[in-house]
Design a protein around this motif. Structure first.
Motif, PDB file in Angstrom:
ATOM      1  N   LYS A  45      -3.058  11.131 -16.315  1.00 42.50           N
ATOM      2  CA  LYS A  45      -2.374  12.362 -16.719  1.00 42.50           C
ATOM      3  C   LYS A  45      -1.781  12.146 -18.095  1.00 42.50           C
ATOM      4  CE  LYS A  45       0.902  15.784 -15.074  1.00 42.50           C
ATOM      5  NZ  LYS A  45       1.932  16.134 -14.120  1.00 42.50           N
ATOM      6  N   CYS A  46      -2.122  13.034 -19.016  1.00 37.36           N
ATOM      7  CA  CYS A  46      -1.656  12.899 -20.395  1.00 37.36           C
ATOM      8  C   CYS A  46      -0.451  13.800 -20.653  1.00 37.36           C
ATOM      9  CB  CYS A  46      -2.788  13.255 -21.357  1.00 37.36           C
ATOM     10  SG  CYS A  46      -4.205  12.166 -21.155  1.00 37.36           S
ATOM     11  N   SER A  47       0.332  13.413 -21.667  1.00 36.40           N
ATOM     12  CA  SER A  47       1.569  14.144 -21.971  1.00 36.40           C
ATOM     13  C   SER A  47       1.298  15.577 -22.434  1.00 36.40           C
ATOM     14  CB  SER A  47       2.374  13.400 -23.033  1.00 36.40           C
ATOM     15  OG  SER A  47       1.577  13.194 -24.184  1.00 36.40           O
ATOM     16  N   ASN A  48       0.078  15.856 -22.894  1.00 34.44           N
ATOM     17  CA  ASN A  48      -0.233  17.224 -23.322  1.00 34.44           C
ATOM     18  C   ASN A  48      -0.728  18.077 -22.143  1.00 34.44           C
ATOM     19  OD1 ASN A  48      -2.713  16.057 -22.953  1.00 34.44           O
ATOM     20  ND2 ASN A  48      -3.397  16.264 -25.069  1.00 34.44           N
ATOM     21  N   GLY A  49      -0.493  17.571 -20.912  1.00 35.72           N
ATOM     22  CA  GLY A  49      -0.827  18.366 -19.725  1.00 35.72           C
ATOM     23  C   GLY A  49      -2.231  18.151 -19.195  1.00 35.72           C
ATOM     24  N   LYS A 163      -5.491   8.383 -24.429  1.00 32.23           N
ATOM     25  CA  LYS A 163      -4.684   8.964 -25.511  1.00 32.23           C
ATOM     26  C   LYS A 163      -5.551   9.264 -26.735  1.00 32.23           C
ATOM     27  CE  LYS A 163      -0.907   6.618 -26.444  1.00 32.23           C
ATOM     28  NZ  LYS A 163      -0.005   5.437 -26.466  1.00 32.23           N
ATOM     29  N   THR A 166      -7.820  12.324 -25.964  1.00 31.68           N
ATOM     30  CA  THR A 166      -7.173  13.634 -25.818  1.00 31.68           C
ATOM     31  C   THR A 166      -6.219  13.972 -26.952  1.00 31.68           C
ATOM     32  OG1 THR A 166      -5.347  12.665 -24.562  1.00 31.68           O
ATOM     33  CG2 THR A 166      -7.219  13.504 -23.289  1.00 31.68           C
ATOM     34  N   ALA A 168      -3.232  12.849 -26.968  1.00 30.79           N
ATOM     35  CA  ALA A 168      -1.902  12.889 -26.353  1.00 30.79           C
ATOM     36  C   ALA A 168      -1.044  11.740 -26.866  1.00 30.79           C
ATOM     37  CB  ALA A 168      -2.030  12.802 -24.834  1.00 30.79           C
ATOM     38  N   GLU A 169       0.270  11.932 -26.821  1.00 33.67           N
ATOM     39  CA  GLU A 169       1.181  10.884 -27.281  1.00 33.67           C
ATOM     40  C   GLU A 169       1.420   9.820 -26.227  1.00 33.67           C
ATOM     41  OE1 GLU A 169       4.778  12.199 -29.163  1.00 33.67           O
ATOM     42  OE2 GLU A 169       3.667  13.586 -30.448  1.00 33.67           O
ATOM     43  N   SER A 170       1.346  10.231 -24.960  1.00 35.90           N
ATOM     44  CA  SER A 170       1.503   9.253 -23.886  1.00 35.90           C
ATOM     45  C   SER A 170       0.673   9.687 -22.682  1.00 35.90           C
ATOM     46  CB  SER A 170       2.979   9.111 -23.492  1.00 35.90           C
ATOM     47  OG  SER A 170       3.448  10.327 -22.968  1.00 35.90           O
ATOM     48  N   ALA A 171       0.496   8.760 -21.750  1.00 37.53           N
ATOM     49  CA  ALA A 171      -0.314   9.053 -20.567  1.00 37.53           C
ATOM     50  C   ALA A 171       0.055   8.072 -19.459  1.00 37.53           C
ATOM     51  CB  ALA A 171      -1.796   8.930 -20.902  1.00 37.53           C
ATOM     52  N   VAL A 172      -0.191   8.480 -18.226  1.00 33.31           N
ATOM     53  CA  VAL A 172       0.046   7.598 -17.072  1.00 33.31           C
ATOM     54  C   VAL A 172      -1.109   7.719 -16.095  1.00 33.31           C
ATOM     55  CG1 VAL A 172       2.579   7.584 -17.133  1.00 33.31           C
ATOM     56  CG2 VAL A 172       1.402   9.399 -15.892  1.00 33.31           C
TER      57      VAL A 172
END
Length: 195
Positions: A45-49, A163, A166, A168-172
């Protein structure tokens, strides 16, 4: 959205072990050689949704399977090229053969990552890390140091790839419940008891 990731490199560099650690957090010292290719998935799951489903392909490193391995990276988004830090040969072959193959056969916008694996055996290191980093920079590839045995650097590697893909700045990573056939069957057959 799916992201097709292919791990390639010589036999015994630890491609299967890296995947086993990432997916199941297990390490088997006597891992069997992969024949052809095997497939695993995990979500990030990335920080940009965005939720990205990683489709991770493990390929055989032996010479006799090289023509088969080609099929796996034809439509890959990411190629993770693994070498063993204790084997100069595995690094030389990565440069001489595997990178060339990917550049020749894979999509032009493929993300490349060069991985120095078996960092737990640093005292037996035969490949200069600086040289490997410089080479990665030269071919515009990400570079990471991992130990499949100690499970170090592996989660970060896949997070960094997600990251980069995508933006994105962060991801989990997303831990999913076991929805296997067996589990569903047990759940279906279990009876809820209420007062």
């Amino acid at each position: 959205e799916s992201l097709k990731i292919v791990l390639i490199g010589e036999t015994s560099v630890g491609k299967t072990s890296i995947i086993c650690q990432f997916i199941d957090q297990v390490f088997q010292a006597d891992q069997q050689s992969t024949i052809g290719g095997t497939f695993s998935t995990k979500k990030i799951k990335c920080s940009n949704g965005k939720i990205i489903k990683l489709e991770i392909w493990d390929t055989a490193g032996q010479e006799r399977y090289r023509s088969v391995t080609k099929m796996f990276y034809k439509d890959a988004n990411v190629a993770i090229l693994v070498y063993d830090i204790t084997s100069k040969y595995s690094f030389e072959e990565l440069k001489r053969y595997w990178v060339e193959q990917v550049i020749e056969s894979a999509p032009k916008d493929i993300i490349l990552a060069i991985i120095a694996n078996k960092y737990d055996l640093l005292e037996k290191e035969k490949v200069d890390e600086e040289e490997a980093r410089e080479y990665a920079a030269k071919i515009n590839a990400m570079f990471a140091v991992t130990s499949a045995k100690n499970n170090s650097g592996i989660n970060d590697l896949f997070i960094e790839i997600a990251k980069k893909y995508t933006g994105a700045e962060s991801a989990v990573t997303v831990e999913e419940k076991d929805e296997s056939e067996e589990y569903r069957k047990i759940r279906k057959e279990s009876v809820k008891i209420t007062k």
